[in-house]
Motif scaffolding. Structure first.
Motif, PDB file in Angstrom:
ATOM      1  N   GLU A   1       0.776  -1.151   0.007  1.00  0.00           N
ATOM      2  CA  GLU A   1       0.098  -0.102  -0.012  1.00  0.00           C
ATOM      3  C   GLU A   1       0.960   1.246  -0.063  1.00  0.00           C
ATOM      4  O   GLU A   1       0.529   2.144  -0.454  1.00  0.00           O
ATOM      5  N   SER A   2       1.918   1.131   0.594  1.00  0.00           N
ATOM      6  CA  SER A   2       2.677   2.424   0.696  1.00  0.00           C
ATOM      7  C   SER A   2       3.413   2.943  -0.489  1.00  0.00           C
ATOM      8  O   SER A   2       3.875   3.946  -0.632  1.00  0.00           O
ATOM      9  N   ASP A   3       3.574   1.995  -1.375  1.00  0.00           N
ATOM     10  CA  ASP A   3       4.128   2.209  -2.695  1.00  0.00           C
ATOM     11  C   ASP A   3       3.252   2.577  -3.717  1.00  0.00           C
ATOM     12  O   ASP A   3       3.599   2.982  -4.849  1.00  0.00           O
ATOM     13  N   GLN A   4       1.922   2.753  -3.419  1.00  0.00           N
ATOM     14  CA  GLN A   4       0.963   3.238  -4.581  1.00  0.00           C
ATOM     15  C   GLN A   4       1.048   4.824  -4.949  1.00  0.00           C
ATOM     16  O   GLN A   4       1.760   5.544  -3.787  1.00  0.00           O
ATOM     17  N   LEU A   5       0.730   5.193  -5.863  1.00  0.00           N
ATOM     18  CA  LEU A   5       0.761   6.573  -6.306  1.00  0.00           C
ATOM     19  C   LEU A   5      -0.478   7.095  -6.059  1.00  0.00           C
ATOM     20  O   LEU A   5      -1.427   6.740  -6.214  1.00  0.00           O
ATOM     21  N   LEU A   6      -0.527   8.396  -5.573  1.00  0.00           N
ATOM     22  CA  LEU A   6      -1.699   9.240  -5.071  1.00  0.00           C
ATOM     23  C   LEU A   6      -1.739  10.270  -5.990  1.00  0.00           C
ATOM     24  O   LEU A   6      -0.810  11.033  -6.323  1.00  0.00           O
ATOM     25  N   THR A   7      -2.937  10.943  -6.281  1.00  0.00           N
ATOM     26  CA  THR A   7      -3.230  11.858  -6.895  1.00  0.00           C
ATOM     27  C   THR A   7      -3.090  13.151  -5.911  1.00  0.00           C
ATOM     28  O   THR A   7      -3.026  12.910  -4.755  1.00  0.00           O
ATOM     29  N   ARG A   8      -3.151  14.223  -6.678  1.00  0.00           N
ATOM     30  CA  ARG A   8      -3.093  15.528  -5.491  1.00  0.00           C
ATOM     31  C   ARG A   8      -4.254  15.627  -4.602  1.00  0.00           C
ATOM     32  O   ARG A   8      -4.371  15.856  -3.560  1.00  0.00           O
ATOM     33  N   GLU A   9      -5.483  15.320  -4.965  1.00  0.00           N
ATOM     34  CA  GLU A   9      -6.581  15.252  -4.348  1.00  0.00           C
ATOM     35  C   GLU A   9      -6.606  14.180  -3.279  1.00  0.00           C
ATOM     36  O   GLU A   9      -6.866  14.466  -1.964  1.00  0.00           O
ATOM     37  N   GLU A  10      -6.057  13.050  -3.510  1.00  0.00           N
ATOM     38  CA  GLU A  10      -6.040  11.980  -2.513  1.00  0.00           C
ATOM     39  C   GLU A  10      -4.867  12.325  -1.546  1.00  0.00           C
ATOM     40  O   GLU A  10      -5.008  12.095  -0.351  1.00  0.00           O
ATOM     41  N   THR A  11      -3.887  13.042  -1.853  1.00  0.00           N
ATOM     42  CA  THR A  11      -2.756  13.341  -1.094  1.00  0.00           C
ATOM     43  C   THR A  11      -3.276  14.408  -0.127  1.00  0.00           C
ATOM     44  O   THR A  11      -2.878  14.411   0.967  1.00  0.00           O
ATOM     45  N   ALA A  12      -3.864  15.454  -0.676  1.00  0.00           N
ATOM     46  CA  ALA A  12      -4.434  16.478   0.123  1.00  0.00           C
ATOM     47  C   ALA A  12      -5.497  16.165   1.285  1.00  0.00           C
ATOM     48  O   ALA A  12      -5.251  16.492   2.455  1.00  0.00           O
TER      49      ALA A  12
ATOM     50  N   MET B   1      -5.476  13.130   2.624  1.00  0.00           N
ATOM     51  CA  MET B   1      -4.892  12.177   3.456  1.00  0.00           C
ATOM     52  C   MET B   1      -4.022  13.170   4.550  1.00  0.00           C
ATOM     53  O   MET B   1      -4.279  12.866   5.811  1.00  0.00           O
ATOM     54  N   LEU B   2      -3.707  14.140   4.096  1.00  0.00           N
ATOM     55  CA  LEU B   2      -3.046  15.163   5.035  1.00  0.00           C
ATOM     56  C   LEU B   2      -3.911  16.074   5.659  1.00  0.00           C
ATOM     57  O   LEU B   2      -3.289  17.061   6.248  1.00  0.00           O
ATOM     58  N   SER B   3      -4.976  16.223   4.990  1.00  0.00           N
ATOM     59  CA  SER B   3      -6.062  17.125   5.830  1.00  0.00           C
ATOM     60  C   SER B   3      -5.587  18.743   5.484  1.00  0.00           C
ATOM     61  O   SER B   3      -5.668  19.348   6.436  1.00  0.00           O
ATOM     62  N   VAL B   4      -5.001  18.897   4.134  1.00  0.00           N
ATOM     63  CA  VAL B   4      -4.784  20.172   3.665  1.00  0.00           C
ATOM     64  C   VAL B   4      -5.387  20.430   2.638  1.00  0.00           C
ATOM     65  O   VAL B   4      -5.944  19.598   1.872  1.00  0.00           O
ATOM     66  N   SER B   5      -5.588  21.803   2.076  1.00  0.00           N
ATOM     67  CA  SER B   5      -6.007  22.079   0.963  1.00  0.00           C
ATOM     68  C   SER B   5      -5.017  21.970  -0.261  1.00  0.00           C
ATOM     69  O   SER B   5      -3.953  21.779  -0.026  1.00  0.00           O
ATOM     70  N   LEU B   6      -5.515  21.880  -1.571  1.00  0.00           N
ATOM     71  CA  LEU B   6      -4.545  21.656  -2.936  1.00  0.00           C
ATOM     72  C   LEU B   6      -3.590  22.736  -2.798  1.00  0.00           C
ATOM     73  O   LEU B   6      -2.654  22.464  -3.253  1.00  0.00           O
ATOM     74  N   VAL B   7      -4.056  24.133  -2.385  1.00  0.00           N
ATOM     75  CA  VAL B   7      -2.964  24.973  -2.405  1.00  0.00           C
ATOM     76  C   VAL B   7      -1.819  24.928  -1.539  1.00  0.00           C
ATOM     77  O   VAL B   7      -0.543  25.018  -1.981  1.00  0.00           O
ATOM     78  N   THR B   8      -2.042  24.248  -0.450  1.00  0.00           N
ATOM     79  CA  THR B   8      -1.104  24.263   0.727  1.00  0.00           C
ATOM     80  C   THR B   8      -0.114  22.883   0.190  1.00  0.00           C
ATOM     81  O   THR B   8       1.241  22.985   0.131  1.00  0.00           O
ATOM     82  N   LEU B   9      -0.794  21.937  -0.339  1.00  0.00           N
ATOM     83  CA  LEU B   9      -0.152  20.776  -0.891  1.00  0.00           C
ATOM     84  C   LEU B   9       0.898  21.333  -2.158  1.00  0.00           C
ATOM     85  O   LEU B   9       2.017  20.904  -2.147  1.00  0.00           O
ATOM     86  N   TRP B  10       0.282  22.215  -3.131  1.00  0.00           N
ATOM     87  CA  TRP B  10       1.076  22.676  -4.104  1.00  0.00           C
ATOM     88  C   TRP B  10       2.411  23.548  -3.664  1.00  0.00           C
ATOM     89  O   TRP B  10       3.450  23.486  -4.125  1.00  0.00           O
TER      90      TRP B  10
ATOM     91  N   ASN C   1       0.887  15.001 -17.986  1.00  0.00           N
ATOM     92  CA  ASN C   1       0.491  16.335 -17.298  1.00  0.00           C
ATOM     93  C   ASN C   1      -0.071  16.313 -15.823  1.00  0.00           C
ATOM     94  O   ASN C   1      -0.891  17.286 -15.461  1.00  0.00           O
ATOM     95  N   LYS C   2       0.259  15.018 -15.260  1.00  0.00           N
ATOM     96  CA  LYS C   2      -0.436  14.818 -13.933  1.00  0.00           C
ATOM     97  C   LYS C   2       0.632  14.704 -13.138  1.00  0.00           C
ATOM     98  O   LYS C   2       1.843  14.341 -13.290  1.00  0.00           O
ATOM     99  N   ILE C   3       0.333  15.140 -11.807  1.00  0.00           N
ATOM    100  CA  ILE C   3       1.210  14.933 -10.776  1.00  0.00           C
ATOM    101  C   ILE C   3       0.804  13.979  -9.798  1.00  0.00           C
ATOM    102  O   ILE C   3      -0.568  13.630  -9.404  1.00  0.00           O
ATOM    103  N   ARG C   4       1.709  12.940  -9.348  1.00  0.00           N
ATOM    104  CA  ARG C   4       1.358  11.957  -8.476  1.00  0.00           C
ATOM    105  C   ARG C   4       2.372  12.005  -7.246  1.00  0.00           C
ATOM    106  O   ARG C   4       3.557  12.610  -7.355  1.00  0.00           O
ATOM    107  N   TYR C   5       1.930  11.540  -6.113  1.00  0.00           N
ATOM    108  CA  TYR C   5       3.074  11.325  -5.073  1.00  0.00           C
ATOM    109  C   TYR C   5       2.921   9.936  -4.448  1.00  0.00           C
ATOM    110  O   TYR C   5       1.980   9.114  -4.519  1.00  0.00           O
TER     111      TYR C   5
END
Length: 94
Positions: free
Chosen positions: A37-48, A50-59, A74-78
């Motif tokens: 599970e820890s090796d999976q790629l997350l989208t920006r929305e999923e990462t934000a 998970m961290l309980s932050v806004s997309l602006v803060t994540l950016w 053209n996509k960002i993954r974490y």
């Protein structure tokens, strides 16, 4: 397949060892699941989320290299493992 344990034909030490073996097997399976599970790629929305932050803060954190990101087309993954590792590093007091 059903495993049966007859208590009348076993001593306390054998019974304890069977229980410990079962627990070790369960923990090993759980560790394998967590690692995959820890090796999976997350989208920006999923990462934000998970961290309980806004997309602006994540950016902002990505721009400041606090959290590593990967561009795929053209996509960002974490990577989930790297996000969690970054949090641990940032939360340690110096």
């Amino acid at each position: 397949m059903v495993n049966l344990l007859q208590l009348e034909n076993t001593n306390a030490l054998d019974f304890k060892n069977e229980i410990l073996k079962g627990i070790k097997d369960c923990l090993a399976d759980f560790a394998t699941t967590l690692q995959s599970e820890s090796d999976q790629l997350l989208t920006r929305e999923e990462t934000a989320k998970m961290l309980s932050v806004s997309l602006v803060t994540l950016w902002d954190w990505t721009r400041k290299d606090i959290i590593p990101a990967y561009r795929i087309g053209n996509k960002i993954r974490y990577k989930k493992s790297e996000v969690l590792k970054s949090l641990i590093q940032k939360n340690q007091f110096e």
